[in-house]
Scaffold this motif. Structure first.
Motif, PDB file in Angstrom:
ATOM      1  N   ALA A  35       0.841  -1.183   0.000  1.00 46.41           N
ATOM      2  CA  ALA A  35       0.000   0.000   0.000  1.00 46.41           C
ATOM      3  C   ALA A  35       0.881   1.239   0.000  1.00 46.41           C
ATOM      4  CB  ALA A  35      -0.923   0.008   1.219  1.00 46.41           C
ATOM      5  N   GLY A  36       0.960   1.911  -1.142  1.00 43.67           N
ATOM      6  CA  GLY A  36       1.748   3.125  -1.233  1.00 43.67           C
ATOM      7  C   GLY A  36       0.991   4.295  -0.632  1.00 43.67           C
ATOM      8  N   VAL A  37       1.510   4.845   0.460  1.00 41.46           N
ATOM      9  CA  VAL A  37       0.827   5.919   1.184  1.00 41.46           C
ATOM     10  C   VAL A  37       1.840   6.963   1.638  1.00 41.46           C
ATOM     11  CG1 VAL A  37      -1.100   4.494   1.995  1.00 41.46           C
ATOM     12  CG2 VAL A  37       1.010   4.566   3.322  1.00 41.46           C
ATOM     13  N   ARG A  38       1.366   8.179   1.840  1.00 43.96           N
ATOM     14  CA  ARG A  38       2.250   9.225   2.341  1.00 43.96           C
ATOM     15  C   ARG A  38       2.564   9.037   3.817  1.00 43.96           C
ATOM     16  NH1 ARG A  38       0.162  14.919  -0.415  1.00 43.96           N
ATOM     17  NH2 ARG A  38       0.604  14.339  -2.595  1.00 43.96           N
ATOM     18  N   GLU A  39       1.573   8.545   4.576  1.00 41.94           N
ATOM     19  CA  GLU A  39       1.756   8.309   6.008  1.00 41.94           C
ATOM     20  C   GLU A  39       1.580   6.825   6.287  1.00 41.94           C
ATOM     21  OE1 GLU A  39       2.714  10.598   8.062  1.00 41.94           O
ATOM     22  OE2 GLU A  39       2.557  12.255   6.627  1.00 41.94           O
ATOM     23  N   LEU A  40       2.617   6.189   6.845  1.00 44.99           N
ATOM     24  CA  LEU A  40       2.581   4.744   7.026  1.00 44.99           C
ATOM     25  C   LEU A  40       1.460   4.291   7.947  1.00 44.99           C
ATOM     26  CD1 LEU A  40       6.395   3.911   7.263  1.00 44.99           C
ATOM     27  CD2 LEU A  40       4.858   3.590   5.316  1.00 44.99           C
ATOM     28  N   GLY A  41       1.054   5.124   8.883  1.00 46.09           N
ATOM     29  CA  GLY A  41       0.001   4.732   9.807  1.00 46.09           C
ATOM     30  C   GLY A  41      -1.404   4.916   9.281  1.00 46.09           C
ATOM     31  N   SER A  42      -1.536   5.314   8.013  1.00 46.30           N
ATOM     32  CA  SER A  42      -2.867   5.621   7.480  1.00 46.30           C
ATOM     33  C   SER A  42      -3.618   4.390   6.975  1.00 46.30           C
ATOM     34  CB  SER A  42      -2.761   6.649   6.356  1.00 46.30           C
ATOM     35  OG  SER A  42      -1.991   6.139   5.265  1.00 46.30           O
ATOM     36  N   ILE A  43      -2.972   3.227   6.992  1.00 46.29           N
ATOM     37  CA  ILE A  43      -3.645   1.995   6.588  1.00 46.29           C
ATOM     38  C   ILE A  43      -3.130   0.852   7.447  1.00 46.29           C
ATOM     39  CG2 ILE A  43      -1.964   1.508   4.754  1.00 46.29           C
ATOM     40  CD1 ILE A  43      -4.344   0.303   3.146  1.00 46.29           C
ATOM     41  N   ASP A  44      -4.047   0.006   7.899  1.00 45.59           N
ATOM     42  CA  ASP A  44      -3.694  -1.118   8.763  1.00 45.59           C
ATOM     43  C   ASP A  44      -4.663  -2.257   8.484  1.00 45.59           C
ATOM     44  OD1 ASP A  44      -2.734  -2.808  10.679  1.00 45.59           O
ATOM     45  OD2 ASP A  44      -3.622  -1.740  12.377  1.00 45.59           O
ATOM     46  N   LEU A  45      -4.302  -3.098   7.534  1.00 43.42           N
ATOM     47  CA  LEU A  45      -5.129  -4.241   7.166  1.00 43.42           C
ATOM     48  C   LEU A  45      -4.260  -5.490   7.117  1.00 43.42           C
ATOM     49  CD1 LEU A  45      -7.237  -2.802   4.181  1.00 43.42           C
ATOM     50  CD2 LEU A  45      -8.079  -3.332   6.465  1.00 43.42           C
ATOM     51  N   PRO A  46      -4.765  -6.634   7.579  1.00 42.91           N
ATOM     52  CA  PRO A  46      -4.000  -7.877   7.492  1.00 42.91           C
ATOM     53  C   PRO A  46      -3.648  -8.183   6.041  1.00 42.91           C
ATOM     54  CG  PRO A  46      -5.907  -8.141   8.927  1.00 42.91           C
ATOM     55  CD  PRO A  46      -6.064  -6.820   8.264  1.00 42.91           C
ATOM     56  N   GLY A  47      -2.404  -8.556   5.806  1.00 42.46           N
ATOM     57  CA  GLY A  47      -1.963  -8.892   4.464  1.00 42.46           C
ATOM     58  C   GLY A  47      -1.491  -7.716   3.641  1.00 42.46           C
ATOM     59  N   VAL A  48      -1.530  -6.508   4.237  1.00 39.62           N
ATOM     60  CA  VAL A  48      -1.130  -5.294   3.533  1.00 39.62           C
ATOM     61  C   VAL A  48       0.172  -4.767   4.125  1.00 39.62           C
ATOM     62  CG1 VAL A  48      -1.750  -2.902   3.008  1.00 39.62           C
ATOM     63  CG2 VAL A  48      -3.493  -4.688   2.924  1.00 39.62           C
ATOM     64  N   VAL A  49       1.109  -4.402   3.249  1.00 38.08           N
ATOM     65  CA  VAL A  49       2.393  -3.859   3.680  1.00 38.08           C
ATOM     66  C   VAL A  49       2.439  -2.371   3.326  1.00 38.08           C
ATOM     67  CG1 VAL A  49       4.894  -4.014   3.490  1.00 38.08           C
ATOM     68  CG2 VAL A  49       3.483  -6.088   3.232  1.00 38.08           C
ATOM     69  N   PRO A  50       2.320  -1.477   4.312  1.00 36.49           N
ATOM     70  CA  PRO A  50       2.392  -0.046   4.010  1.00 36.49           C
ATOM     71  C   PRO A  50       3.800   0.337   3.560  1.00 36.49           C
ATOM     72  CG  PRO A  50       1.408  -0.444   6.182  1.00 36.49           C
ATOM     73  CD  PRO A  50       2.042  -1.722   5.741  1.00 36.49           C
ATOM     74  N   VAL A  51       3.876   1.184   2.528  1.00 37.59           N
ATOM     75  CA  VAL A  51       5.150   1.656   1.995  1.00 37.59           C
ATOM     76  C   VAL A  51       5.056   3.164   1.807  1.00 37.59           C
ATOM     77  CG1 VAL A  51       6.791   1.523   0.088  1.00 37.59           C
ATOM     78  CG2 VAL A  51       5.524  -0.527   0.786  1.00 37.59           C
ATOM     79  N   LYS A  52       6.037   3.892   2.332  1.00 39.43           N
ATOM     80  CA  LYS A  52       6.039   5.339   2.163  1.00 39.43           C
ATOM     81  C   LYS A  52       6.165   5.667   0.680  1.00 39.43           C
ATOM     82  CE  LYS A  52       8.060   9.588   4.028  1.00 39.43           C
ATOM     83  NZ  LYS A  52       8.027  10.304   2.732  1.00 39.43           N
ATOM     84  N   PHE A  53       5.216   6.465   0.169  1.00 43.17           N
ATOM     85  CA  PHE A  53       5.166   6.661  -1.281  1.00 43.17           C
ATOM     86  C   PHE A  53       4.452   7.960  -1.608  1.00 43.17           C
ATOM     87  CE2 PHE A  53       3.824   5.546  -5.660  1.00 43.17           C
ATOM     88  CZ  PHE A  53       5.006   5.022  -6.150  1.00 43.17           C
ATOM     89  N   ASP A  54       5.216   8.949  -1.985  1.00 46.16           N
ATOM     90  CA  ASP A  54       4.683  10.215  -2.480  1.00 46.16           C
ATOM     91  C   ASP A  54       5.078  10.288  -3.946  1.00 46.16           C
ATOM     92  OD1 ASP A  54       4.255  12.875  -3.253  1.00 46.16           O
ATOM     93  OD2 ASP A  54       4.698  13.665  -1.265  1.00 46.16           O
ATOM     94  N   VAL A  55       4.097  10.303  -4.845  1.00 47.42           N
ATOM     95  CA  VAL A  55       4.402  10.212  -6.273  1.00 47.42           C
ATOM     96  C   VAL A  55       5.115  11.450  -6.807  1.00 47.42           C
ATOM     97  CG1 VAL A  55       2.520   8.622  -6.755  1.00 47.42           C
ATOM     98  CG2 VAL A  55       2.124  11.086  -6.956  1.00 47.42           C
ATOM     99  N   THR A  56       5.152  12.514  -6.021  1.00 48.22           N
ATOM    100  CA  THR A  56       5.876  13.716  -6.448  1.00 48.22           C
ATOM    101  C   THR A  56       7.327  13.707  -5.987  1.00 48.22           C
ATOM    102  OG1 THR A  56       5.305  15.061  -4.495  1.00 48.22           O
ATOM    103  CG2 THR A  56       3.722  15.024  -6.316  1.00 48.22           C
ATOM    104  N   LYS A  57       7.731  12.643  -5.287  1.00 48.65           N
ATOM    105  CA  LYS A  57       9.092  12.563  -4.760  1.00 48.65           C
ATOM    106  C   LYS A  57       9.829  11.373  -5.384  1.00 48.65           C
ATOM    107  CE  LYS A  57       7.937  14.774  -0.366  1.00 48.65           C
ATOM    108  NZ  LYS A  57       7.915  14.658   1.115  1.00 48.65           N
ATOM    109  N   PRO A  58      10.716  11.639  -6.339  1.00 51.83           N
ATOM    110  CA  PRO A  58      11.442  10.549  -7.003  1.00 51.83           C
ATOM    111  C   PRO A  58      12.165   9.612  -6.039  1.00 51.83           C
ATOM    112  CG  PRO A  58      11.764  12.602  -8.198  1.00 51.83           C
ATOM    113  CD  PRO A  58      11.044  12.955  -6.930  1.00 51.83           C
ATOM    114  N   ALA A  59      12.666  10.140  -4.926  1.00 46.78           N
ATOM    115  CA  ALA A  59      13.377   9.288  -3.964  1.00 46.78           C
ATOM    116  C   ALA A  59      12.437   8.257  -3.350  1.00 46.78           C
ATOM    117  CB  ALA A  59      14.017  10.142  -2.875  1.00 46.78           C
ATOM    118  N   ASP A  60      11.205   8.660  -3.047  1.00 45.94           N
ATOM    119  CA  ASP A  60      10.212   7.726  -2.514  1.00 45.94           C
ATOM    120  C   ASP A  60       9.939   6.604  -3.510  1.00 45.94           C
ATOM    121  OD1 ASP A  60       9.941   9.225  -0.223  1.00 45.94           O
ATOM    122  OD2 ASP A  60       7.781   9.524  -0.417  1.00 45.94           O
TER     123      ASP A  60
END
Length: 235
Positions: A35-60
């Motif tokens: 789950a690509g999200v800006r804030e890692l704590g914004s999603i919490d579901l079994p089987g889901v791996v949160p990943v820091k991801f801002d599409v405007t930031k090439p480093a992310d």
């Protein structure tokens, strides 16, 4: 491609269509969902791996592609929309901001994840587009402009990635019943229904998914007689 046992990466995954795609992927047997999200704590579901991801930031994006190298399905869902007309004082700034997210974001992600998809058998990329890919009116000018560009990007990526066996899908829809359209008194399709249609399209090998009636009508109208629209310009 088959959704079952796939490894999916969904951007903008913590709400709206992104969240429904995550749920639908899990329900259909995806072995892992990033789950690509800006804030890692914004999603919490079994089987889901949160990943820091801002599409405007090439480093992310680069870090996510390296971390999630087992990805077989990339869904570029993250997007923004602002109600601004082209003649508004800040229309240039809004257009630039919108393109950073809605056009350059999917392009950056596709470039970053393409090598992993090739290594993992080809897989698929889905770009979430809109009926606005083909029409522009009212106060959504920059948004529609960005979706038209993203549609062109999708078609180009399909050609570029054909040799490595990557399916590229453009998903179009009108208004969805999400936070973004909460104040709009218009007919809306449910994000759950759109998510299911997108996954059906992936499995069927589709190039495009048209998720509601208005989108199907507008797309069908593209094959009409151009002279109807060009005539006023000839006077």
């Amino acid at each position: 491609m088959d959704i079952k046992n796939s490894v999916a990466f969904v951007s903008g995954a913590n709400r709206g269509l992104g969240l429904e795609l995550v749920k639908a992927l899990l329900a259909r047997g995806a072995s892992k969902v990033y789950a690509g999200v800006r804030e890692l704590g914004s999603i919490d579901l079994p089987g889901v791996v949160p990943v820091k991801f801002d599409v405007t930031k090439p480093a992310d994006i680069a870090a996510a592609a390296a971390l999630c190298a087992d990805t077989t399905l990339l869904i570029n869902n993250a997007g923004i929309a602002k109600i601004v007309g082209f003649l508004a004082e800040d229309s240039i700034e809004v257009t630039q901001e919108t393109f950073e997210t809605n056009v350059y974001g999917p392009l950056r992600a596709a470039k970053a994840f393409a090598p992993a998809l090739a290594k993992n058998g080809g897989g698929a990329i889905v770009n979430i587009l809109s009926v606005a890919s083909w029409t522009n009116s009212g106060m959504m000018g920059p948004y529609a402009m960005s979706k038209a560009a993203a549609w062109s990007l999708t078609n180009g990526l399909r050609n570029d990635l054909a040799a490595q066996g990557t399916q590229v899908v453009g998903a179009h829809m009108g208004f969805m019943d999400t936070d973004l359209t909460a104040g709009f008194d218009v007919s809306k399709v449910s994000p759950q229904d759109v998510a299911e249609q997108i996954l059906d399209g992936i499995q069927a090998g589709a190039k495009e998914v048209l998720a509601d009636e208005i989108t199907r009508k507008v797309q069908a109208g593209l094959s009409g007689q151009p002279a109807i629209y060009l005539a006023p310009l000839q006077r």
